[in-house]
Each structure stands twice: as structure tokens, then as C-alpha cells.
Enzyme design. Sequence first.
Site, PDB file in Angstrom:
ATOM      1  N   GLU A   1      -2.701  11.642  -2.641  1.00  0.00           N
ATOM      2  CA  GLU A   1      -2.088  12.726  -1.849  1.00  0.00           C
ATOM      3  C   GLU A   1      -2.755  14.079  -2.061  1.00  0.00           C
ATOM      4  O   GLU A   1      -2.094  15.061  -2.383  1.00  0.00           O
ATOM      5  CB  GLU A   1      -0.582  12.822  -2.169  1.00  0.00           C
ATOM      6  CG  GLU A   1       0.160  11.513  -1.936  1.00  0.00           C
ATOM      7  CD  GLU A   1       1.669  11.610  -2.166  1.00  0.00           C
ATOM      8  OE1 GLU A   1       2.133  12.659  -2.623  1.00  0.00           O
ATOM      9  OE2 GLU A   1       2.367  10.624  -1.886  1.00  0.00           O
TER      10      GLU A   1
ATOM     11  N   ASN B   1      -5.697   7.342  -2.302  1.00  0.00           N
ATOM     12  CA  ASN B   1      -4.423   6.849  -1.765  1.00  0.00           C
ATOM     13  C   ASN B   1      -3.655   7.993  -1.101  1.00  0.00           C
ATOM     14  O   ASN B   1      -3.556   9.081  -1.673  1.00  0.00           O
ATOM     15  CB  ASN B   1      -3.603   6.289  -2.946  1.00  0.00           C
ATOM     16  CG  ASN B   1      -2.404   5.481  -2.534  1.00  0.00           C
ATOM     17  OD1 ASN B   1      -2.504   4.594  -1.686  1.00  0.00           O
ATOM     18  ND2 ASN B   1      -1.252   5.769  -3.136  1.00  0.00           N
TER      19      ASN B   1
ATOM     20  N   HIS C   1       4.449   4.769   4.293  1.00  0.00           N
ATOM     21  CA  HIS C   1       5.892   5.024   4.249  1.00  0.00           C
ATOM     22  C   HIS C   1       6.312   5.400   5.669  1.00  0.00           C
ATOM     23  O   HIS C   1       6.047   6.510   6.124  1.00  0.00           O
ATOM     24  CB  HIS C   1       6.212   6.183   3.302  1.00  0.00           C
ATOM     25  CG  HIS C   1       5.947   5.873   1.864  1.00  0.00           C
ATOM     26  ND1 HIS C   1       6.689   4.955   1.163  1.00  0.00           N
ATOM     27  CD2 HIS C   1       5.021   6.346   0.997  1.00  0.00           C
ATOM     28  CE1 HIS C   1       6.240   4.889  -0.081  1.00  0.00           C
ATOM     29  NE2 HIS C   1       5.227   5.719  -0.210  1.00  0.00           N
TER      30      HIS C   1
ATOM     31  N   GLU D   1       2.045   1.183  -0.303  1.00  0.00           N
ATOM     32  CA  GLU D   1       3.436   1.558  -0.641  1.00  0.00           C
ATOM     33  C   GLU D   1       4.340   1.336   0.575  1.00  0.00           C
ATOM     34  O   GLU D   1       5.169   2.186   0.908  1.00  0.00           O
ATOM     35  CB  GLU D   1       3.502   3.032  -1.072  1.00  0.00           C
ATOM     36  CG  GLU D   1       2.590   3.359  -2.245  1.00  0.00           C
ATOM     37  CD  GLU D   1       2.696   4.802  -2.732  1.00  0.00           C
ATOM     38  OE1 GLU D   1       3.645   5.514  -2.349  1.00  0.00           O
ATOM     39  OE2 GLU D   1       1.820   5.209  -3.512  1.00  0.00           O
TER      40      GLU D   1
ATOM     41  N   ASP E   1       7.036   0.849   3.120  1.00  0.00           N
ATOM     42  CA  ASP E   1       8.480   0.724   3.351  1.00  0.00           C
ATOM     43  C   ASP E   1       8.800   1.370   4.689  1.00  0.00           C
ATOM     44  O   ASP E   1       7.995   2.149   5.220  1.00  0.00           O
ATOM     45  CB  ASP E   1       9.359   1.243   2.197  1.00  0.00           C
ATOM     46  CG  ASP E   1       9.132   2.685   1.807  1.00  0.00           C
ATOM     47  OD1 ASP E   1       8.436   3.420   2.537  1.00  0.00           O
ATOM     48  OD2 ASP E   1       9.671   3.100   0.765  1.00  0.00           O
TER      49      ASP E   1
HETATM   50  C1  XIL Z   1       8.106   7.765  -6.048  1.00  0.00           C
HETATM   51  C2  XIL Z   1       8.978   6.823  -6.858  1.00  0.00           C
HETATM   52  O1  XIL Z   1       9.267   5.698  -6.076  1.00  0.00           O
HETATM   53  C3  XIL Z   1      10.245   7.523  -7.278  1.00  0.00           C
HETATM   54  O2  XIL Z   1      10.997   6.704  -8.163  1.00  0.00           O
HETATM   55  C4  XIL Z   1       9.918   8.854  -7.965  1.00  0.00           C
HETATM   56  O3  XIL Z   1      11.119   9.552  -8.226  1.00  0.00           O
HETATM   57  C5  XIL Z   1       9.035   9.702  -7.086  1.00  0.00           C
HETATM   58  O4  XIL Z   1       7.870   8.970  -6.739  1.00  0.00           O
HETATM   59  N1  XIL Z   1       4.056   8.378  -3.019  1.00  0.00           N
HETATM   60  C6  XIL Z   1       3.620   7.888  -4.219  1.00  0.00           C
HETATM   61  C7  XIL Z   1       4.578   7.303  -5.170  1.00  0.00           C
HETATM   62  O5  XIL Z   1       2.400   7.828  -4.451  1.00  0.00           O
HETATM   63  O6  XIL Z   1       4.201   7.469  -6.502  1.00  0.00           O
HETATM   64  C8  XIL Z   1       5.972   7.853  -4.960  1.00  0.00           C
HETATM   65  O7  XIL Z   1       6.863   7.143  -5.792  1.00  0.00           O
HETATM   66  C9  XIL Z   1       6.372   7.742  -3.503  1.00  0.00           C
HETATM   67  C10 XIL Z   1       5.430   8.525  -2.622  1.00  0.00           C
END
Ligand code: XIL
Length: 426
Positions: free
Chosen positions: A199, A246, A287, A318, A320
Amino acid sequence: MSRTSTPGASRTTRTTTSTRTTTHPRRRGRALAATLAGLALTAVTATAGPARPASAAPVHEDRTPQGRTLGDLAARHDLAIGTAVDPAALIDPRYRSIASTEFTSVTAENAMKWEVTEPVRGTYDWSAAERFMAFAERNDQKVRGHVLVWNNQLPAWLTEGVASGAIDRAELRGILKKHVQDTVRHFKGRVWQWDVVNEAVTDSYDAVDGRIGYKGFWAEQLGPGYVADAFRWAREADPKALLFYNDYNIDAFGDGGPLDKTAFVYRMVKRLRENGVPIDGVGSQAHLSTRYGNYSAFQIADTLERFAGLGVATALTEVDVRNLLPAEATSDALNPLLQAQAFDYSALLTGCLASRHCISYTVWGFDDNHSWTNTWDFGSGPGREALAAIYDTGYQPKPAYRALQADLAYSAPPLVQRRIPQRPTP
Ligand code: XIL
């Protein structure tokens, strides 16, 4: 944090190949158990009726696609199916059972983040990360290491030290190098893919001066050159791990203009490769939320192929798909959401299957009990966009899970081919 982006795509091809292979003793063990059970069954049927040849498939085994795990169905495509894991949740036997059987890859949801591994300067605490690694190793799962350099979840000694002036720029660069290398060395040989930088760039909605650029703590303190540095430091510490950039909102290309985040990341990766920086992959977090409409599998495939054209592997890291919670949880309100969600999960997987350099598909938690969306504020209030996972709160598969199974089962050559493994850039 909201997650939006603009659709649109273009296409290139690539030719990189390599020979990395892995074996899965866990599945060999399971096949043996099935064979033994099958033999016992054969003995019973042999006394009751005509004998079956000993090599015949055991009749009790569910060989239908819906009787097989995601990981097993994906294996014939050489695709790893992963999940984020919270080591604390492993005490629940239902969580543990699904995490260990459905997935062939795992990512530590938080256990490898800097605030967890070095809460006090100079004192490492690997205990949560090691619990996670032990689980992965016991289940013969490939590990995505997450995360080496990120603006979030940094220890207070670091951010406060910089804010107060106690840590200056030169010292900070040394601290970052040490963190990257100590972490990579600690897990050397045990991590398949590392999220080296996470990020690093703005979105269209927080772009400065009308254009996407670098954002956050590290760019502000060290300038954007830290990105290349981090990859070089990580490579020195482990020559064999695959090193990934990422990010989210890079699922599809937009218009290629100054507010197109995917295009910005594409140009960044292109420059890094041209400069000989050892970056091996691009992870698209993916996401998504059903409130923003859908990408097609073709847009996803085209985007992944275009990144692959730079010589890197890709991964969905990741995944979802959130739903804006309806006022009342009636079936009239929920069913359309569950179906839209299944569509998004499926479009991402189909797009990945279509690109031979897309080597893993990881969900960010697999059940609605343990999803970060339950508490995160995506702009509508904490936990207002949730129900994002592929299993419900009772660990029952949702329509999204069935869609993923079907995608894996019913895809085949010529349009879906086995993955081409990525070789680490020297
Ligand atoms: C999130 C976790 O799922 C949570 O438990 C934590 O509080 C915050 O981070 N992008 C990422 C992940 O790269 O590391 C993040 O994970 C979600 C967004």
C-alpha cells in the site's frame, strides 16, 4: 478506508518460465487414508457380492466436485488457495479444521506485522508468528509472508521516535533495513512469497494535486526510493523467496490517466524491473464490496496478464467481498447480496485461472466470525459493511464458496492452463 476503482483493461502477453515444483505430503497422506478405507470397504462388498478389483476407486469417497476441498480442486491447475489466519482463532476446532483442510497456502493476518514482532526496540517477539508457521508447516501449506514495509501497524517506539526527532532520517533508513533483513532471515527458506512493500500509493480519492503518488510514513520520511531499497534488502536476506508489491484498488485498469491507480502501480513496477530491482510479483488485495458493482472475469484476467507482461507473477492476496448490511436480515434482503458476492469472488478466481502467471488466490479470513470487516470502518461506520467471507458465522459454506468450487472444478484447457511457476529475480 473505502475501496473503489474504475474498470477498463488492455492486454499483453509474456514468455517467462521456470521449474519450481512442490510436493504435498499432506495430500499424499490423505490419499493413503482414502485407499485404506476403500480397501476395508472392498473386503465387505467382496463377501456380499461380486469382487471389485483392488485398484478400483473406493465407492464411499465423494468424488463429486462439491465433496472436494478448494485446495484439492485447485491443485490440478497448480494454483494455491490461501487464507489469512489468526493464530489465536486456532483454538476453535471448527476454525482449525477448515483452515487446515481447505487451503494450500496461508498468510498471517497480523502476526508478522512490525508492531507485533518488535514491540520494544531491539527485542523481537516471534511467538505469534511461530505459532502460525508451525500450523502452516504441520499442514504442509505454502506461506505468504505479510508484511515487511507498510505505513500501518508500526510500533510506537518507531513512529514516536521519528515524531519527536529522536530518530533522524539516516538512522530510520538503517532501522528499516535491519527490520526487513532480520525478518526475512528469521523465516529464510520457509516463506514462499513475501509482501515486501504494501500500500505505498494513494487512491483517486486521496490523491494530492489531482494525481496518484506515493503516500504515508515511509515516502514522507525517506522518499519513494525506499521501495527499491526494500526489495534489494529482502533479496540479500533470502535469494529464493518471491518478492511482491501488494496493494488494493488495482483490480482493473482505468483510463490510464493521473487518477488511475492500477496504471500508476504498473508504471512503478515496470520502472523497478527496468532498473534491475528484484521484484517478482504483484499482489492485488482485492477487497471488494457489492455496493460498488462488479468487475468481469475478463477485466481481472486482462489486468493480471498485463502485469505478467512485465515479467512478474501475480496473486490475489486478500480477497473478500463486503456487503452493506441491510436494515433487516431478511432473506429478501440477504439473497441478492449473497449472489452478488458470489459473482465477485468468482470473477476474481476465473480471472486468475485465465492468467497462467496468477499463482495464488488467498481469502482474507474464510468465515464471517473472524473477518476484519466486522469492526473496520469502510466509510459507513465500523462493521457496517461486513458478511464478507465464504463461510457464514456457523461455518457453513455460502454461495460464494460453491461458486469457487465450481470455477475450479469446471475449468480446463485450452482456456485454463496449469500455472507457470515464477523464478526469483536474482
Ligand atoms: C487488517 C487485519 O485484517 C486486521 O485484523 C487489522 O486490525 C488491520 O489490518 N490490507 C492489508 C492487511 O494489507 O494487512 C489488512 O489487515 C487489511 C488491509
